[in-house]
Design a protein around this motif. Structure first.
Motif, PDB file in Angstrom:
ATOM      1  N   UNK A  27      -1.815  -4.745 -21.400  1.00 50.07           N
ATOM      2  CA  UNK A  27      -2.309  -5.132 -20.093  1.00 50.07           C
ATOM      3  C   UNK A  27      -3.839  -4.538 -19.831  1.00 50.07           C
ATOM      4  N   UNK A  28      -4.411  -4.924 -19.041  1.00 50.77           N
ATOM      5  CA  UNK A  28      -5.385  -4.336 -18.370  1.00 50.77           C
ATOM      6  C   UNK A  28      -5.177  -4.149 -16.940  1.00 50.77           C
ATOM      7  N   UNK A  29      -6.011  -3.372 -16.019  1.00 60.73           N
ATOM      8  CA  UNK A  29      -5.884  -3.491 -14.639  1.00 60.73           C
ATOM      9  C   UNK A  29      -6.101  -4.730 -13.897  1.00 60.73           C
ATOM     10  N   UNK A  30      -6.398  -5.851 -14.459  1.00 61.58           N
ATOM     11  CA  UNK A  30      -6.785  -6.939 -13.455  1.00 61.58           C
ATOM     12  C   UNK A  30      -5.554  -7.970 -13.549  1.00 61.58           C
ATOM     13  N   UNK A  31      -5.303  -8.823 -12.290  1.00 61.66           N
ATOM     14  CA  UNK A  31      -4.410  -9.774 -12.319  1.00 61.66           C
ATOM     15  C   UNK A  31      -3.428  -9.561 -11.439  1.00 61.66           C
ATOM     16  N   UNK A  32      -2.882  -8.309 -10.918  1.00 61.63           N
ATOM     17  CA  UNK A  32      -1.689  -8.024 -10.279  1.00 61.63           C
ATOM     18  C   UNK A  32      -1.756  -8.197  -8.778  1.00 61.63           C
ATOM     19  N   UNK A  33      -0.929  -7.556  -8.221  1.00 61.08           N
ATOM     20  CA  UNK A  33      -0.988  -7.582  -6.498  1.00 61.08           C
ATOM     21  C   UNK A  33      -0.864  -6.388  -6.060  1.00 61.08           C
ATOM     22  N   UNK A  34      -0.983  -5.132  -6.640  1.00 66.81           N
ATOM     23  CA  UNK A  34      -1.231  -3.869  -6.303  1.00 66.81           C
ATOM     24  C   UNK A  34      -2.236  -3.911  -5.365  1.00 66.81           C
ATOM     25  N   UNK A  35      -2.503  -2.738  -4.367  1.00 62.68           N
ATOM     26  CA  UNK A  35      -3.590  -2.529  -3.629  1.00 62.68           C
ATOM     27  C   UNK A  35      -4.030  -1.136  -3.467  1.00 62.68           C
ATOM     28  N   UNK A  36      -5.133  -1.010  -3.046  1.00 60.52           N
ATOM     29  CA  UNK A  36      -5.781   0.462  -2.988  1.00 60.52           C
ATOM     30  C   UNK A  36      -6.035   1.066  -4.392  1.00 60.52           C
ATOM     31  N   UNK A  37      -5.608   2.361  -4.455  1.00 62.85           N
ATOM     32  CA  UNK A  37      -5.748   3.120  -5.872  1.00 62.85           C
ATOM     33  C   UNK A  37      -5.299   2.488  -7.073  1.00 62.85           C
ATOM     34  N   UNK A  38      -4.175   1.696  -6.784  1.00 60.21           N
ATOM     35  CA  UNK A  38      -3.358   1.183  -7.879  1.00 60.21           C
ATOM     36  C   UNK A  38      -3.631  -0.535  -8.025  1.00 60.21           C
ATOM     37  N   UNK A  39      -4.709  -0.866  -7.249  1.00 63.13           N
ATOM     38  CA  UNK A  39      -5.190  -2.264  -7.566  1.00 63.13           C
ATOM     39  C   UNK A  39      -5.626  -2.511  -9.048  1.00 63.13           C
ATOM     40  N   UNK A  40      -5.240  -3.440  -9.742  1.00 59.99           N
ATOM     41  CA  UNK A  40      -4.408  -4.531  -9.126  1.00 59.99           C
ATOM     42  C   UNK A  40      -3.154  -4.900 -10.039  1.00 59.99           C
ATOM     43  N   UNK A  41      -3.260  -4.728 -11.427  1.00 53.63           N
ATOM     44  CA  UNK A  41      -1.935  -4.690 -12.079  1.00 53.63           C
ATOM     45  C   UNK A  41      -1.200  -3.361 -12.577  1.00 53.63           C
ATOM     46  N   UNK A  42      -0.710  -2.759 -11.699  1.00 47.78           N
ATOM     47  CA  UNK A  42      -0.152  -1.429 -11.877  1.00 47.78           C
ATOM     48  C   UNK A  42       1.193  -1.733 -12.337  1.00 47.78           C
ATOM     49  N   UNK A  43       1.786  -1.260 -13.519  1.00 47.52           N
ATOM     50  CA  UNK A  43       3.185  -1.672 -13.960  1.00 47.52           C
ATOM     51  C   UNK A  43       4.202  -0.411 -13.696  1.00 47.52           C
ATOM     52  N   UNK A  44       3.642   0.733 -13.370  1.00 44.35           N
ATOM     53  CA  UNK A  44       4.500   2.036 -13.246  1.00 44.35           C
ATOM     54  C   UNK A  44       5.255   2.214 -12.131  1.00 44.35           C
ATOM     55  N   UNK A  45       6.313   2.378 -12.078  1.00 42.50           N
ATOM     56  CA  UNK A  45       6.949   2.727 -10.847  1.00 42.50           C
ATOM     57  C   UNK A  45       6.987   4.046 -10.516  1.00 42.50           C
ATOM     58  N   UNK A  46       6.575   5.106 -11.318  1.00 43.44           N
ATOM     59  CA  UNK A  46       6.555   6.422 -11.023  1.00 43.44           C
ATOM     60  C   UNK A  46       5.363   6.973 -10.367  1.00 43.44           C
ATOM     61  N   UNK A  47       4.383   6.215 -10.219  1.00 47.04           N
ATOM     62  CA  UNK A  47       3.043   6.859  -9.451  1.00 47.04           C
ATOM     63  C   UNK A  47       3.116   6.536  -7.995  1.00 47.04           C
ATOM     64  N   UNK A  48       4.079   6.192  -7.360  1.00 50.36           N
ATOM     65  CA  UNK A  48       4.308   6.008  -5.800  1.00 50.36           C
ATOM     66  C   UNK A  48       3.582   4.704  -5.294  1.00 50.36           C
ATOM     67  N   UNK A  49       3.230   3.500  -5.957  1.00 48.04           N
ATOM     68  CA  UNK A  49       3.179   2.535  -5.567  1.00 48.04           C
ATOM     69  C   UNK A  49       4.153   1.784  -5.076  1.00 48.04           C
ATOM     70  N   UNK A  50       3.790   0.719  -4.385  1.00 52.60           N
ATOM     71  CA  UNK A  50       4.831  -0.075  -3.632  1.00 52.60           C
ATOM     72  C   UNK A  50       5.763  -0.495  -4.525  1.00 52.60           C
ATOM     73  N   UNK A  51       6.986  -0.235  -4.665  1.00 55.75           N
ATOM     74  CA  UNK A  51       7.855  -0.682  -5.805  1.00 55.75           C
ATOM     75  C   UNK A  51       7.961  -2.372  -5.856  1.00 55.75           C
ATOM     76  N   UNK A  52       7.873  -3.109  -4.764  1.00 51.02           N
ATOM     77  CA  UNK A  52       8.024  -4.554  -4.903  1.00 51.02           C
ATOM     78  C   UNK A  52       6.765  -4.979  -5.669  1.00 51.02           C
ATOM     79  N   UNK A  53       5.679  -4.506  -5.255  1.00 49.96           N
ATOM     80  CA  UNK A  53       4.449  -4.962  -6.120  1.00 49.96           C
ATOM     81  C   UNK A  53       4.357  -4.586  -7.519  1.00 49.96           C
TER      82      UNK A  53
END
Length: 216
Positions: A27-53
């Motif tokens: 993957x790259x960081x593009x094309x997802x729904x995460x916001x802020x410093x996790x924008x946009x295609x964060x796939x990791x649950x362990x970095x305190x992003x919103x789990x649903x995103x």
């Protein structure tokens, strides 16, 4: 590379010859729904992003590859050398929560179809393996600690033990990671990498600092 609007997935030419039997993507960081410093295609649950995103990002990523994200297996990457053989019982572990992720593990291997292996990388090096004879795959996380401790070789050994693979049949690739141009380390790291001195380029302007060639 596969592209869909702003969504891109990269593949490795070494594996593309096996596209009818092997699915892989980076993957790259593009094309997802995460916001802020996790924008946009964060796939990791362990970095305190919103789990649903994160879960939605995983669904989007896997769907582009024709995979079911609910079947993915993830592990708790700790810069070690443990390699876990994924069985049917592991299906979905770590897909939606850290609670059932594979603990204390930096390499996953399997010969079970339709169980995608998913690991997470920032600067560290992804190692991908495929045995086309036994239809087995492997994926390992190799930072400098894992590289020095031979996580790549230990993943191969695990495939030999678990699937009867032969070294000469296994296809291996190094995925995108930080290059020597940018990876500065210090005397501590160099001291831990005895036998690999040729991969450390001294920085004349910074005594005790080196540029490390992890790919090498």
């Amino acid at each position: 590379m596969q592209s869909n609007n702003n969504f891109s997935i990269y593949t490795l030419p070494l594996f593309n010859d096996y596209h009818t039997e092997l699915v892989h993507g980076i993957s790259t960081r593009y094309g997802g729904v995460s916001e802020g410093c996790y924008q946009s295609l964060n796939l990791a649950l362990h970095v305190n992003d919103n789990p649903d995103r994160v879960i939605e990002n995983r669904r989007l990523f896997c769907s582009q590859l024709g995979l079911n994200s609910a079947n993915t297996v993830c592990c708790e990457q700790v810069h070690g050398t443990n390699v876990h053989t994924v069985t049917q019982a592991d299906k979905g572990n770590g897909a939606f929560s850290l609670n059932d992720t594979i603990r204390d593990t930096d390499g996953l291997i399997t010969n079970i179809k339709n169980i995608p292996l998913m690991l997470f990388f920032a600067d560290c090096t992804p190692l991908l393996f495929y045995d086309p004879v036994n239809k087995a795959i492997g994926l390992s996380h190799a930072g400098w600690r894992g590289t020095v401790a031979q996580i790549g070789g230990k993943t191969v050994e695990a495939m030999l033990q678990s699937f009867g693979s032969r070294r000469e049949d296994i296809i291996a690739a190094i995925g995108p990671s930080i290059g020597q141009c940018c990876y500065e380390v210090d005397d501590f790291v160099r001291g831990k990498a005895a036998g690999y001195e040729q991969f450390f380029a001294p920085r004349a302007e910074k005594p005790g600092k080196y540029l490390l060639d992890l790919w090498g």
